[in-house]
Design a protein around this motif. Sequence first.
Motif, PDB file in Angstrom:
ATOM      1  N   GLY A   1     -35.193  52.123  22.611  1.00  0.00           N
ATOM      2  CA  GLY A   1     -36.242  51.167  22.936  1.00  0.00           C
ATOM      3  C   GLY A   1     -35.997  49.806  22.304  1.00  0.00           C
ATOM      4  N   VAL A   2     -35.588  49.813  21.038  1.00  0.00           N
ATOM      5  CA  VAL A   2     -35.267  48.544  20.377  1.00  0.00           C
ATOM      6  C   VAL A   2     -34.065  47.889  21.050  1.00  0.00           C
ATOM      7  CG1 VAL A   2     -34.546  47.488  18.204  1.00  0.00           C
ATOM      8  CG2 VAL A   2     -36.240  49.326  18.198  1.00  0.00           C
ATOM      9  N   ALA A   3     -33.035  48.688  21.367  1.00  0.00           N
ATOM     10  CA  ALA A   3     -31.854  48.137  22.037  1.00  0.00           C
ATOM     11  C   ALA A   3     -32.205  47.560  23.399  1.00  0.00           C
ATOM     12  CB  ALA A   3     -30.786  49.219  22.181  1.00  0.00           C
ATOM     13  N   GLY A   4     -33.099  48.217  24.129  1.00  0.00           N
ATOM     14  CA  GLY A   4     -33.511  47.697  25.426  1.00  0.00           C
ATOM     15  C   GLY A   4     -34.227  46.372  25.314  1.00  0.00           C
ATOM     16  N   ALA A   5     -35.115  46.255  24.323  1.00  0.00           N
ATOM     17  CA  ALA A   5     -35.813  44.982  24.122  1.00  0.00           C
ATOM     18  C   ALA A   5     -34.834  43.883  23.728  1.00  0.00           C
ATOM     19  CB  ALA A   5     -36.894  45.154  23.058  1.00  0.00           C
ATOM     20  N   LEU A   6     -33.866  44.194  22.865  1.00  0.00           N
ATOM     21  CA  LEU A   6     -32.863  43.198  22.481  1.00  0.00           C
ATOM     22  C   LEU A   6     -31.992  42.797  23.677  1.00  0.00           C
ATOM     23  CD1 LEU A   6     -31.660  44.528  19.000  1.00  0.00           C
ATOM     24  CD2 LEU A   6     -33.370  42.767  19.480  1.00  0.00           C
ATOM     25  N   THR A   7     -31.648  43.769  24.513  1.00  0.00           N
ATOM     26  CA  THR A   7     -30.862  43.460  25.708  1.00  0.00           C
ATOM     27  C   THR A   7     -31.626  42.536  26.638  1.00  0.00           C
ATOM     28  OG1 THR A   7     -29.766  45.615  25.538  1.00  0.00           O
ATOM     29  CG2 THR A   7     -29.617  44.467  27.649  1.00  0.00           C
TER      30      THR A   7
ATOM     31  N   THR B   1     -42.739  45.337  36.801  1.00  0.00           N
ATOM     32  CA  THR B   1     -41.300  45.151  36.619  1.00  0.00           C
ATOM     33  C   THR B   1     -40.709  44.022  37.448  1.00  0.00           C
ATOM     34  OG1 THR B   1     -40.739  46.733  38.369  1.00  0.00           O
ATOM     35  CG2 THR B   1     -41.105  47.610  36.153  1.00  0.00           C
ATOM     36  N   GLY B   2     -41.437  43.573  38.469  1.00  0.00           N
ATOM     37  CA  GLY B   2     -40.879  42.561  39.357  1.00  0.00           C
ATOM     38  C   GLY B   2     -40.026  43.124  40.469  1.00  0.00           C
ATOM     39  N   GLY B   3     -39.940  44.449  40.573  1.00  0.00           N
ATOM     40  CA  GLY B   3     -39.184  45.069  41.649  1.00  0.00           C
ATOM     41  C   GLY B   3     -37.697  44.840  41.527  1.00  0.00           C
ATOM     42  N   TYR B   4     -37.031  44.719  42.665  1.00  0.00           N
ATOM     43  CA  TYR B   4     -35.571  44.608  42.690  1.00  0.00           C
ATOM     44  C   TYR B   4     -35.087  43.332  42.007  1.00  0.00           C
ATOM     45  CZ  TYR B   4     -30.816  44.342  44.484  1.00  0.00           C
ATOM     46  OH  TYR B   4     -29.456  44.248  44.591  1.00  0.00           O
ATOM     47  N   ASN B   5     -35.831  42.245  42.144  1.00  0.00           N
ATOM     48  CA  ASN B   5     -35.409  40.966  41.564  1.00  0.00           C
ATOM     49  C   ASN B   5     -35.700  40.860  40.077  1.00  0.00           C
ATOM     50  OD1 ASN B   5     -34.508  39.935  44.070  1.00  0.00           O
ATOM     51  ND2 ASN B   5     -36.624  39.421  44.631  1.00  0.00           N
ATOM     52  N   GLY B   6     -36.507  41.760  39.544  1.00  0.00           N
ATOM     53  CA  GLY B   6     -36.802  41.730  38.116  1.00  0.00           C
ATOM     54  C   GLY B   6     -37.768  40.613  37.744  1.00  0.00           C
ATOM     55  N   ARG B   7     -37.850  40.339  36.465  1.00  0.00           N
ATOM     56  CA  ARG B   7     -38.736  39.290  35.967  1.00  0.00           C
ATOM     57  C   ARG B   7     -38.145  38.686  34.695  1.00  0.00           C
ATOM     58  NH1 ARG B   7     -44.327  41.857  33.916  1.00  0.00           N
ATOM     59  NH2 ARG B   7     -44.565  39.713  33.212  1.00  0.00           N
ATOM     60  N   THR B   8     -38.588  37.486  34.402  1.00  0.00           N
ATOM     61  CA  THR B   8     -38.088  36.798  33.215  1.00  0.00           C
ATOM     62  C   THR B   8     -38.709  37.394  31.958  1.00  0.00           C
ATOM     63  OG1 THR B   8     -39.838  35.133  33.422  1.00  0.00           O
ATOM     64  CG2 THR B   8     -37.710  34.655  34.462  1.00  0.00           C
ATOM     65  N   VAL B   9     -38.036  37.161  30.840  1.00  0.00           N
ATOM     66  CA  VAL B   9     -38.453  37.722  29.557  1.00  0.00           C
ATOM     67  C   VAL B   9     -38.970  36.601  28.678  1.00  0.00           C
ATOM     68  CG1 VAL B   9     -37.689  39.010  27.523  1.00  0.00           C
ATOM     69  CG2 VAL B   9     -36.727  39.541  29.767  1.00  0.00           C
TER      70      VAL B   9
ATOM     71  N   VAL C   1     -34.898  40.902  33.104  1.00  0.00           N
ATOM     72  CA  VAL C   1     -34.683  42.339  33.271  1.00  0.00           C
ATOM     73  C   VAL C   1     -34.707  42.672  34.751  1.00  0.00           C
ATOM     74  CG1 VAL C   1     -35.546  43.093  31.027  1.00  0.00           C
ATOM     75  CG2 VAL C   1     -37.160  42.685  32.875  1.00  0.00           C
ATOM     76  N   ALA C   2     -33.836  43.599  35.151  1.00  0.00           N
ATOM     77  CA  ALA C   2     -33.746  44.051  36.531  1.00  0.00           C
ATOM     78  C   ALA C   2     -33.353  45.518  36.517  1.00  0.00           C
ATOM     79  CB  ALA C   2     -32.726  43.220  37.319  1.00  0.00           C
ATOM     80  N   PRO C   3     -33.704  46.274  37.574  1.00  0.00           N
ATOM     81  CA  PRO C   3     -33.391  47.717  37.585  1.00  0.00           C
ATOM     82  C   PRO C   3     -31.915  48.026  37.440  1.00  0.00           C
ATOM     83  CG  PRO C   3     -35.002  47.187  39.277  1.00  0.00           C
ATOM     84  CD  PRO C   3     -34.531  45.876  38.720  1.00  0.00           C
ATOM     85  N   ASP C   4     -31.036  47.173  37.954  1.00  0.00           N
ATOM     86  CA  ASP C   4     -29.606  47.456  37.874  1.00  0.00           C
ATOM     87  C   ASP C   4     -29.084  47.427  36.444  1.00  0.00           C
ATOM     88  OD1 ASP C   4     -29.442  47.790  40.583  1.00  0.00           O
ATOM     89  OD2 ASP C   4     -28.789  45.732  40.998  1.00  0.00           O
ATOM     90  N   SER C   5     -29.849  46.847  35.534  1.00  0.00           N
ATOM     91  CA  SER C   5     -29.411  46.798  34.133  1.00  0.00           C
ATOM     92  C   SER C   5     -29.556  48.138  33.432  1.00  0.00           C
ATOM     93  CB  SER C   5     -30.221  45.740  33.370  1.00  0.00           C
ATOM     94  OG  SER C   5     -30.050  44.458  33.949  1.00  0.00           O
ATOM     95  N   PHE C   6     -30.206  49.111  34.089  1.00  0.00           N
ATOM     96  CA  PHE C   6     -30.448  50.406  33.460  1.00  0.00           C
ATOM     97  C   PHE C   6     -30.072  51.538  34.411  1.00  0.00           C
ATOM     98  CE2 PHE C   6     -33.633  47.253  32.173  1.00  0.00           C
ATOM     99  CZ  PHE C   6     -33.223  47.056  30.863  1.00  0.00           C
ATOM    100  N   ALA C   7     -28.923  51.395  35.042  1.00  0.00           N
ATOM    101  CA  ALA C   7     -28.423  52.398  35.975  1.00  0.00           C
ATOM    102  C   ALA C   7     -27.690  53.500  35.226  1.00  0.00           C
ATOM    103  CB  ALA C   7     -27.517  51.733  37.012  1.00  0.00           C
ATOM    104  N   LEU C   8     -27.200  54.472  35.985  1.00  0.00           N
ATOM    105  CA  LEU C   8     -26.498  55.606  35.386  1.00  0.00           C
ATOM    106  C   LEU C   8     -25.237  55.154  34.665  1.00  0.00           C
ATOM    107  CD1 LEU C   8     -26.012  58.636  34.971  1.00  0.00           C
ATOM    108  CD2 LEU C   8     -24.986  58.699  37.265  1.00  0.00           C
TER     109      LEU C   8
ATOM    110  N   ARG D   1     -35.435  54.542  37.651  1.00  0.00           N
ATOM    111  CA  ARG D   1     -35.064  53.571  38.676  1.00  0.00           C
ATOM    112  C   ARG D   1     -36.122  53.497  39.771  1.00  0.00           C
ATOM    113  NH1 ARG D   1     -30.956  50.521  40.295  1.00  0.00           N
ATOM    114  NH2 ARG D   1     -30.611  50.183  42.524  1.00  0.00           N
ATOM    115  N   HIS D   2     -36.694  54.642  40.136  1.00  0.00           N
ATOM    116  CA  HIS D   2     -37.762  54.635  41.136  1.00  0.00           C
ATOM    117  C   HIS D   2     -38.960  53.819  40.634  1.00  0.00           C
ATOM    118  CE1 HIS D   2     -40.351  56.103  44.359  1.00  0.00           C
ATOM    119  NE2 HIS D   2     -41.270  56.364  43.430  1.00  0.00           N
ATOM    120  N   VAL D   3     -39.303  53.979  39.371  1.00  0.00           N
ATOM    121  CA  VAL D   3     -40.437  53.229  38.818  1.00  0.00           C
ATOM    122  C   VAL D   3     -40.099  51.746  38.722  1.00  0.00           C
ATOM    123  CG1 VAL D   3     -41.899  52.936  36.786  1.00  0.00           C
ATOM    124  CG2 VAL D   3     -41.283  55.234  37.561  1.00  0.00           C
ATOM    125  N   TRP D   4     -38.874  51.421  38.259  1.00  0.00           N
ATOM    126  CA  TRP D   4     -38.530  50.002  38.102  1.00  0.00           C
ATOM    127  C   TRP D   4     -38.571  49.264  39.444  1.00  0.00           C
ATOM    128  CZ3 TRP D   4     -39.401  51.563  33.741  1.00  0.00           C
ATOM    129  CH2 TRP D   4     -38.568  52.290  32.905  1.00  0.00           C
TER     130      TRP D   4
END
Length: 392
Positions: free
Chosen positions: A260-266, A161-169, A273-280, A151-154
């Motif tokens: 990794g494959v599941a993350g790319a499919l998601t 990563t586009g920071g908090y707002n994320g970026r388009t895929v 993609v945004a950091p909140d999509s990969f929280a605890l 989360r710190h890196v994202w």
Amino acid sequence: MSDRPAASLRLDSPLRLISSLRLDSPARAAGAVLLLAAVAGPLWLTDFWLQAGLFAMAAAVGAIGLTLLVGVAGQLSLGHAFFLGVGAYTYTLLAGEREDGMSGFGLPPVAALLAAAAVAGAAGAAFSPIAGRLRGIYLGLASLGLVFLGRHVWLNAEDVTGGYNGRTVEAFAVPGFSFSDEDPDYLAVLGTPFGELHRLWYLFLAVALLAAYCGRGIKAGRAGRAMAGVRDGETAAASVGIRVARVKATAFTVSSVYAGVAGALTALAFGRVAPDSFALTVSIDYLVMIVLGGAGSIAGASAGAVFVSVLPLMLVQYSAHLPFLSAPGSGGVDAATLSRFVYGVAIVAVLIFLRGGLAGALRHLGIRTARAGRPSRPARPAERSTPKESAP
């Protein structure tokens, strides 16, 4: 030289193949029906259900990887969300173009998808020395640190990563065919126009089936037996020649590749993609998936992924028709809160009444059905003693 006829030699393998396709159990019959429904789904499903199906199939891939790690190898992990994020951001970075101050390499999406699996697997292999020295709750806490690190890196690597707002895929594509709605080529099947959701449906279905096939092969193979030996007892496994540290490293690497494959499919299903999509909470959701489905079961992990992924979406979609649901932020019970309650009740019910999860319930049902359909053997008649013929 064999005395068997040539026709017998030619027909032996096909006959065995046909006999192996018999739907002689509820699990096989249900699997065949579900597969047919999944193939024909885009012909009659609405966009909402297509989108929900994409999320469910992406989650199923990640749940299969986690059940191999937790259910088969017995290694507790709370860091699955980190490896999902690695796969999602790797695909986005490699397939995306350099624009708006963000990095991008513009690679073919197929190559980016394979690279997402490879980079996530490398991250799992890098964590494996720690996994080899820890077990149980200590390993779970160590893997939990990966989520906070990720989360710190994202949030701070904004050019990637586009920071908090994320970026388009970047939309998925293969040479000569695009999965995006921007593709000018019109595609229709049986009168149904196939847009991006329809096209991605079959891509996700193919990847999910391949993941399940490989997962069953790993579980039934030599690596799976070694993982099960480590799960049952590390000391006993080491005494029979199993290299425990290597098995743990293999389990974490394989699970990370799946993640990794599941993350790319998601990322492809969301389109962003945004950091909140990969929280605890995502890691907790994946643990719920494999517990509900049955730890160590490939089919059970897939069923649990469908339940956990689709239930919140259904509650949000139909919240207007459920009077006991409140709007988010109003202080009442909203769709997200209700889904958590349902998860909790389901987990308690499974742990008390279905220790093997959904897979265990289907297994017991199949055994009972087989016993009920088996004809009873008639009583053996009493043997009569017959006098032996006297020798001439």
